[in-house]
Design an enzyme around this catalytic site. Sequence first.
Site, PDB file in Angstrom:
ATOM      1  N   LYS A  40       0.828  -1.200   0.000  1.00 14.85           N
ATOM      2  CA  LYS A  40       0.000   0.000   0.000  1.00 14.85           C
ATOM      3  C   LYS A  40       0.869   1.260   0.000  1.00 14.85           C
ATOM      4  O   LYS A  40       2.095   1.189   0.053  1.00 14.85           O
ATOM      5  CB  LYS A  40      -0.957  -0.011   1.195  1.00 14.85           C
ATOM      6  CG  LYS A  40      -1.868  -1.230   1.243  1.00 14.85           C
ATOM      7  CD  LYS A  40      -2.703  -1.362  -0.013  1.00 14.85           C
ATOM      8  CE  LYS A  40      -3.749  -2.462   0.074  1.00 14.85           C
ATOM      9  NZ  LYS A  40      -3.187  -3.815   0.060  1.00 14.85           N
ATOM     10  N   ASN A  41       0.229   2.415  -0.038  1.00 13.08           N
ATOM     11  CA  ASN A  41       0.971   3.686  -0.095  1.00 13.08           C
ATOM     12  C   ASN A  41       1.643   4.013   1.230  1.00 13.08           C
ATOM     13  O   ASN A  41       2.793   4.436   1.271  1.00 13.08           O
ATOM     14  CB  ASN A  41       0.028   4.835  -0.465  1.00 13.08           C
ATOM     15  CG  ASN A  41      -0.573   4.695  -1.843  1.00 13.08           C
ATOM     16  OD1 ASN A  41      -0.569   3.616  -2.431  1.00 13.08           O
ATOM     17  ND2 ASN A  41      -1.099   5.780  -2.375  1.00 13.08           N
TER      18      ASN A  41
END
Length: 377
Positions: A185-186
Amino acid sequence: MSEYSIPFNKPYMTGRELKHIAEAHENGRLAGDGPFTQLCHQWLEERGNCHKALLTHSCTAALEMSALLLNIEPGDEIIMPSYTFVSTANAFVLRGGVPVFVDIREDTLNLNEDLIEAAISSKTIAIVAVHYAGVACEMDKIMAIAKRHRLKVVEDAAQGMMASYKGKALGSIGELGVFSFHETKNIISGEGGALLINEPSLTSRAEIIREKGTDRGSFFRGEVDKYTWCEQGSSFLPGELIAAFLWAQLEEANQITQSRLKLWQYYHDSLEDAESKGIIRRPVIPDGCVHNAHMYYVLLSPEIERNELLLDFKRNDIQAVFHYVPLHSSPAGSHYGKVSGKLSQTESLSERIVRLPLWLGMSESQQEKVVELLSNS
């Protein structure tokens, strides 16, 4: 180390993760709900404008907590897209719930809000809105449908950290929202997640469920003189070292998002010609949606053989991938779930999608190589 010169993903480190982990070690606070956990909770509550945020050891755990909070019982139906990760459905199946799979929109690959009401029955309890690629579902319509039919809404914002819908942070609109901090994920903590509680009446039970079904949180706040088993629950807390790592990421969440958006926009601008030639279709961001550049995907023209393209990427040391196998077509999905209407978009788009490498530190020349290969396919 990846076998590819251009891997699909590289976890980004801010440089302060080990400092915070060392501080937690020095403090002697390693179990859950220590000082770094509280910092993360406060940040998420302020950013998401939610009533309460609770870190979990995964987004899967946050979804499982959602099922417990909604009192899912055997036979209860939960409307969701088939085009999502298995945890979206599995969390409810564990309680005896029945996922009801609805088709997705062609433009965003999100749950098609116009098909929801046809899937509602007397057994329907909730709608799960999955914000694919950090692009919001049409939440105004979904919330209106839920209100008319007295249903709860869970936002699966696993990919939606730092994205918003009409000025509202994803995860803050339904009664419950969930985030993932998996290394893909970011914003990351290796493994990890969070549950956002937007319905205040659910907060007390959420804390109890998260603490093995006990009122341990109230005990540590001095609200009771001893804690005891109150209802069903499990150990959903992450350790303090995970929270310390995550805090280093949250401190730079804005910068991380802006940097990813620049990479995303480079792909988008560079692939305009390929789209005009009919080779691909680029992502669509509807008005009112602010995305977070979680991924850059393209939809191939039906004439292009995806497996051959992926092999071509591999021969050029580039790791490009597709995504979910639709849940309704999986062995477990067909056994535990049911389908509402035709899932033609789900089946077609899932067979044409290709996700391109996107990670902080990726150079323009690397992106150029990806674009050139795709444009010449």
